[in-house]
Design a protein around this motif. Structure first.
Motif, PDB file in Angstrom:
ATOM      1  N   ILE A  92       0.862  -1.183   0.000  1.00  0.00           N
ATOM      2  CA  ILE A  92       0.000   0.000   0.000  1.00  0.00           C
ATOM      3  C   ILE A  92       0.897   1.231   0.000  1.00  0.00           C
ATOM      4  O   ILE A  92       1.757   1.385   0.870  1.00  0.00           O
ATOM      5  CB  ILE A  92      -0.936   0.040   1.226  1.00  0.00           C
ATOM      6  CG1 ILE A  92      -1.881  -1.162   1.226  1.00  0.00           C
ATOM      7  CG2 ILE A  92      -1.728   1.361   1.261  1.00  0.00           C
ATOM      8  CD1 ILE A  92      -2.760  -1.273   2.459  1.00  0.00           C
ATOM      9  N   VAL A  93       0.702   2.090  -0.987  1.00  0.00           N
ATOM     10  CA  VAL A  93       1.404   3.367  -1.057  1.00  0.00           C
ATOM     11  C   VAL A  93       0.376   4.439  -0.717  1.00  0.00           C
ATOM     12  O   VAL A  93      -0.675   4.528  -1.345  1.00  0.00           O
ATOM     13  CB  VAL A  93       2.000   3.612  -2.460  1.00  0.00           C
ATOM     14  CG1 VAL A  93       2.661   4.987  -2.524  1.00  0.00           C
ATOM     15  CG2 VAL A  93       3.001   2.516  -2.811  1.00  0.00           C
ATOM     16  N   ARG A  94       0.681   5.215   0.302  1.00  0.00           N
ATOM     17  CA  ARG A  94      -0.254   6.231   0.811  1.00  0.00           C
ATOM     18  C   ARG A  94       0.249   7.627   0.456  1.00  0.00           C
ATOM     19  O   ARG A  94       1.441   7.906   0.575  1.00  0.00           O
ATOM     20  CB  ARG A  94      -0.369   6.087   2.328  1.00  0.00           C
ATOM     21  CG  ARG A  94      -1.181   7.166   3.005  1.00  0.00           C
ATOM     22  CD  ARG A  94      -1.469   6.811   4.465  1.00  0.00           C
ATOM     23  NE  ARG A  94      -1.981   7.911   5.222  1.00  0.00           N
ATOM     24  CZ  ARG A  94      -3.144   8.508   5.024  1.00  0.00           C
ATOM     25  NH1 ARG A  94      -3.940   8.090   4.071  1.00  0.00           N
ATOM     26  NH2 ARG A  94      -3.540   9.506   5.787  1.00  0.00           N
ATOM     27  N   PHE A  95      -0.681   8.476   0.038  1.00  0.00           N
ATOM     28  CA  PHE A  95      -0.399   9.889  -0.200  1.00  0.00           C
ATOM     29  C   PHE A  95      -1.052  10.676   0.937  1.00  0.00           C
ATOM     30  O   PHE A  95      -2.232  11.012   0.883  1.00  0.00           O
ATOM     31  CB  PHE A  95      -0.954  10.355  -1.547  1.00  0.00           C
ATOM     32  CG  PHE A  95      -0.426   9.601  -2.739  1.00  0.00           C
ATOM     33  CD1 PHE A  95       0.873   9.115  -2.774  1.00  0.00           C
ATOM     34  CD2 PHE A  95      -1.234   9.383  -3.835  1.00  0.00           C
ATOM     35  CE1 PHE A  95       1.362   8.431  -3.882  1.00  0.00           C
ATOM     36  CE2 PHE A  95      -0.757   8.705  -4.951  1.00  0.00           C
ATOM     37  CZ  PHE A  95       0.539   8.228  -4.970  1.00  0.00           C
ATOM     38  N   PRO A  96      -0.309  10.964   2.004  1.00  0.00           N
ATOM     39  CA  PRO A  96      -0.914  11.577   3.190  1.00  0.00           C
ATOM     40  C   PRO A  96      -1.259  13.050   3.040  1.00  0.00           C
ATOM     41  O   PRO A  96      -1.961  13.603   3.888  1.00  0.00           O
ATOM     42  CB  PRO A  96       0.150  11.374   4.265  1.00  0.00           C
ATOM     43  CG  PRO A  96       1.430  11.351   3.502  1.00  0.00           C
ATOM     44  CD  PRO A  96       1.108  10.690   2.194  1.00  0.00           C
ATOM     45  N   ASN A  97      -0.755  13.691   1.974  1.00  0.00           N
ATOM     46  CA  ASN A  97      -0.999  15.098   1.752  1.00  0.00           C
ATOM     47  C   ASN A  97      -0.578  15.885   2.988  1.00  0.00           C
ATOM     48  O   ASN A  97       0.531  15.671   3.469  1.00  0.00           O
ATOM     49  CB  ASN A  97      -2.456  15.342   1.373  1.00  0.00           C
ATOM     50  CG  ASN A  97      -2.610  16.455   0.365  1.00  0.00           C
ATOM     51  OD1 ASN A  97      -1.803  17.382   0.325  1.00  0.00           O
ATOM     52  ND2 ASN A  97      -3.629  16.358  -0.462  1.00  0.00           N
ATOM     53  N   GLN A  98      -1.427  16.728   3.535  1.00  0.00           N
ATOM     54  CA  GLN A  98      -1.054  17.493   4.720  1.00  0.00           C
ATOM     55  C   GLN A  98      -1.728  16.947   5.978  1.00  0.00           C
ATOM     56  O   GLN A  98      -1.906  17.671   6.956  1.00  0.00           O
ATOM     57  CB  GLN A  98      -1.375  18.970   4.507  1.00  0.00           C
ATOM     58  CG  GLN A  98      -0.503  19.592   3.439  1.00  0.00           C
ATOM     59  CD  GLN A  98      -0.760  21.070   3.239  1.00  0.00           C
ATOM     60  OE1 GLN A  98      -1.477  21.707   3.985  1.00  0.00           O
ATOM     61  NE2 GLN A  98      -0.165  21.621   2.206  1.00  0.00           N
TER      62      GLN A  98
END
Length: 169
Positions: A65-71
């Protein structure tokens, strides 16, 4: 063995969730792994990141799983004091699970390499991960890919974790 790595889709959620639940049963130490909830997995199929699956014919051998946590508050970029602008370019190598039947075949490394290859075509350039300090297999895979330990902290309800980082230009 004929392993194919590609992005997972919604049809894969059941198999990924099942393998995710099984993972803690065969680890040397269950504290090395924090299981993701099914809704978390679903959100990462195509909204908050992506999931890569390694399949041997129709059998799920592993996933990442690749997560894009943003802010969001859990963005590991905070450990490097990234700016808000930089934080939106952070990606987390969040969860890697390899089926017991496929361990020892370098699938974790191959999944991470494939994810980094996909990320080359995106604005994501700050890569992070967490690894239990005693999980030498995972830690060595990240180090082989030039990740560095930037700190060790308590996460996930008080469990020790190295925070790993790599900058991809």
């Amino acid at each position: 063995m004929n392993i194919e790595i590609k992005k997972a889709d919604y049809q894969d959620i059941g198999a990924i969730t099942h393998l995710n639940k099984e993972a803690s049963k065969y680890l040397e130490d269950p504290s090395w792994f924090c299981m993701d909830e099914p809704d978390f997995i679903t959100r990462h199929i195509d909204r908050e990141g992506f999931i890569l699956k390694a399949s041997d014919n129709q059998t799920l051998a592993g996933f990442l799983i690749v997560r894009f946590p943003n802010q969001s508050e859990d963005n590991l970029g905070g450990y490097l004091n990234l700016t808000k602008e930089q934080m939106i370019h952070a990606a987390h190598m969040k969860t890697v699970v390899i089926s017991k039947d496929y361990q020892g075949k370098k699938l974790q490394l191959k999944l991470m390499e494939a994810a980094e290859e996909i990320l080359k075509e995106t604005p994501y350039q700050y890569f992070f991960a967490t690894v239990h300090p005693d999980n030498q297999y995972s830690l060595n895979n990240f180090i082989r890919l030039n990740y560095s330990i930037i700190t060790t902290v308590k996460k996930y309800g008080g469990l020790d974790r190295h925070i790993l980082y790599k900058h991809q230009l």
